[in-house]
Design a protein around this motif. Structure first.
Motif, mmCIF file in Angstrom:
data_model
loop_
_atom_site.group_PDB
_atom_site.id
_atom_site.type_symbol
_atom_site.label_atom_id
_atom_site.label_comp_id
_atom_site.label_asym_id
_atom_site.label_seq_id
_atom_site.Cartn_x
_atom_site.Cartn_y
_atom_site.Cartn_z
ATOM 1 N N SER A 1 0.821 -1.210 0.000
ATOM 2 C CA SER A 1 0.000 0.000 0.000
ATOM 3 C C SER A 1 0.844 1.244 0.000
ATOM 4 N N ALA A 2 0.348 2.289 -0.639
ATOM 5 C CA ALA A 2 1.117 3.525 -0.707
ATOM 6 C C ALA A 2 1.022 4.289 0.588
ATOM 7 N N GLU A 3 0.283 3.791 1.546
ATOM 8 C CA GLU A 3 0.094 4.507 2.798
ATOM 9 C C GLU A 3 1.080 4.035 3.845
ATOM 10 N N SER A 4 1.556 4.964 4.621
ATOM 11 C CA SER A 4 2.430 4.633 5.735
ATOM 12 C C SER A 4 1.590 4.143 6.899
ATOM 13 N N GLU A 5 2.153 3.198 7.660
ATOM 14 C CA GLU A 5 1.468 2.760 8.868
ATOM 15 C C GLU A 5 1.502 3.870 9.910
ATOM 16 N N GLY A 6 2.312 4.883 9.627
ATOM 17 C CA GLY A 6 2.305 6.047 10.481
ATOM 18 C C GLY A 6 1.503 7.161 9.847
ATOM 19 N N GLY A 7 1.145 7.015 8.551
ATOM 20 C CA GLY A 7 0.268 7.983 7.926
ATOM 21 C C GLY A 7 0.715 8.535 6.605
ATOM 22 N N ASP A 8 2.028 8.687 6.360
ATOM 23 C CA ASP A 8 2.499 9.347 5.150
ATOM 24 C C ASP A 8 3.062 8.339 4.174
ATOM 25 N N SER A 9 3.128 8.725 2.889
ATOM 26 C CA SER A 9 3.754 7.871 1.896
ATOM 27 C C SER A 9 5.257 7.969 2.036
ATOM 28 N N ALA A 10 5.977 6.968 1.485
ATOM 29 C CA ALA A 10 7.413 6.882 1.717
ATOM 30 C C ALA A 10 8.193 7.957 0.994
ATOM 31 N N ASP A 11 7.582 8.664 0.075
ATOM 32 C CA ASP A 11 8.331 9.703 -0.614
ATOM 33 C C ASP A 11 8.013 11.085 -0.060
ATOM 34 N N SER A 12 7.411 11.145 1.105
ATOM 35 C CA SER A 12 7.125 12.437 1.706
ATOM 36 C C SER A 12 7.676 12.497 3.109
ATOM 37 N N GLY A 13 7.903 13.701 3.618
ATOM 38 C CA GLY A 13 8.406 13.852 4.972
ATOM 39 C C GLY A 13 9.887 13.561 5.047
ATOM 40 N N SER A 14 10.459 13.718 6.208
ATOM 41 C CA SER A 14 11.866 13.417 6.403
ATOM 42 C C SER A 14 11.993 12.113 7.150
ATOM 43 N N GLY A 15 13.192 11.500 7.058
ATOM 44 C CA GLY A 15 13.389 10.233 7.700
ATOM 45 C C GLY A 15 13.781 10.396 9.144
ATOM 46 N N SER A 16 15.088 10.466 9.373
ATOM 47 C CA SER A 16 15.581 10.453 10.741
ATOM 48 C C SER A 16 15.274 11.729 11.498
ATOM 49 N N SER A 17 15.074 11.580 12.788
ATOM 50 C CA SER A 17 15.053 12.697 13.715
ATOM 51 C C SER A 17 15.730 12.188 14.978
ATOM 52 N N ASP A 18 15.885 13.049 15.961
ATOM 53 C CA ASP A 18 16.540 12.612 17.184
ATOM 54 C C ASP A 18 15.792 11.463 17.855
ATOM 55 N N ASN A 19 14.491 11.373 17.606
ATOM 56 C CA ASN A 19 13.669 10.392 18.325
ATOM 57 C C ASN A 19 12.947 9.403 17.416
ATOM 58 N N LYS A 20 13.274 9.390 16.123
ATOM 59 C CA LYS A 20 12.505 8.536 15.214
ATOM 60 C C LYS A 20 13.415 7.890 14.176
ATOM 61 N N ILE A 21 13.102 6.654 13.841
ATOM 62 C CA ILE A 21 13.748 5.940 12.744
ATOM 63 C C ILE A 21 12.655 5.483 11.792
#
Length: 350
Positions: free
Chosen positions: A21-41
């Protein structure tokens, strides 16, 4: 039957694979948003591994990463190989599970994409860390691909063919390299190149792309293709071996009555292998630019630990009825590899 694939082309004895599915289990598609943050992988998944039937398998990997790093994991499921490849290459994903060819493409785009680990074979080593790339036809049509009682690909020219994606290792790179190697020995096809197999009218009468290994198999079973390339492990949760030796030419598989999408309306349909070639196992890869060194080390340690090897949410017991990405029949585990381990696949493009 949890692991399957195609023995023929000596040139391609070593190579690797590849989700829905083109939907993220967190909500967004894989070609949108940023990847890493201090608290997220963020983990990107191929279409083959993106279906709802594999959600628990994805979450097992995610939970292992969360416990090892202390960071929240977000899963990005996709409908196209390119989305996952671009996501890991540009840092919109930090980790991806991808076939060797997809890994190489991502590494070519960004040398900071590096392997974490691959799953071993039953021996617990890299010696048998392989799956299989199949060429299959609908059961009942296999005699057209036999000569003197032996299976041959001599008669595939001019047929309707289905690949997975041109970024797929076992669904394109391996079978196309094998086809070119086989047919280029004939004067008629002496100039045949892999690019000639991508569209109908050159070598095949028609060419389709399933988008996933499951999709390519469905193209075959629904009559859209006469021959299809796909791998054993990606259809293992939907079919069972009903005749012939598993992973050998001549083996026949039947869609199970309780198969999930996209096979839910195809119960009882059968296909037969006309070729099966071993392929190097697929890696989990990471973007070493989006992840700090400490997190990189935590990931490698977690993947290759005995604890993970014995985690039944990741390496599911072979006799389990649960769908899984990895099954435990003996000493299976994750093993760290270097970029050079994938050189045999790179050679297929030369």
């Amino acid at each position: 039957m949890k692991r399957l694939l195609f023995p023929v082309f000596a040139l391609v004895l070593m190579v690797v694979a590849g989700c829905a599915s083109a939907e993220s289990e967190g909500g967004d598609s894989a070609d949108s948003g940023s990847g890493s943050s201090d608290n997220k992988i963020t983990i990107a998944w191929y279409p083959n591994e993106s279906g709802g039937d594999l959600k628990a398998a994805r979450e097992g990997i995610g939970q292992m990463i969360e416990e090892a790093t202390g960071k929240e994991v977000e899963h990005k499921t996709t409908t196209d190989y390119i989305i996952a490849i671009e996501a890991i290459a540009n840092g919109n994903a930090d980790v991806a599970y991808m076939g060797a060819q997809g890994y190489i493409e991502a590494n070519n785009k960004n040398e900071n994409v590096q392997p974490i680990a691959v799953s071993s074979g039953e021996s617990g080593t890299l010696d048998d860390a392989k799956y299989y790339s199949w060429l299959a036809v609908k059961n009942g049509n296999e005699e057209a691909y036999q000569q003197a009682g032996e299976y041959s690909i001599d008669n595939i020219a001019g047929k309707k063919f289905s690949f997975v994606s041109n970024s797929s290792t076992s669904g394109f790179k391996v079978p196309s390299a094998g086809i070119v190697s086989h047919f280029s020995e004939q004067e008629k096809y002496s100039d045949l190149a892999q690019e000639d197999l991508l569209k109908g009218g050159d070598f095949f009468s028609q060419v389709q792309f399933g988008g996933s290994h499951q999709g390519s198999a469905v193209n075959l079973l629904t009559g859209k293709a006469e021959i299809a390339a796909f791998c054993d492990v990606c259809v293992a949760n939907y079919v069972e071996n009903v005749d012939g030796e598993h992973n050998k030419a001549g083996a026949t598989y039947e869609v199970t009555k309780d198969a999930a999408e996209p096979f839910s309306n195809l119960a009882g349909e059968r296909f037969t292998l006309i070729n099966s070639t071993p392929v190097l196992n697929a890696p989990f890869a990471m973007n070493t630019e989006s992840l700090n060194e400490e997190t990189q080390q935590q990931l490698v340690k977690a993947f290759t630990s005995d604890e993970t090897a014995n985690n039944e949410n990741i390496f599911v017991p072979e006799d389990s009825q649960d769908n899984a990405l990895f099954y435990k029949s003996a000493k299976e585990r994750f093993i760290q590899v270097e970029d050079s381990w994938f050189d045999p696949i790179r050679e297929l493009s030369k």
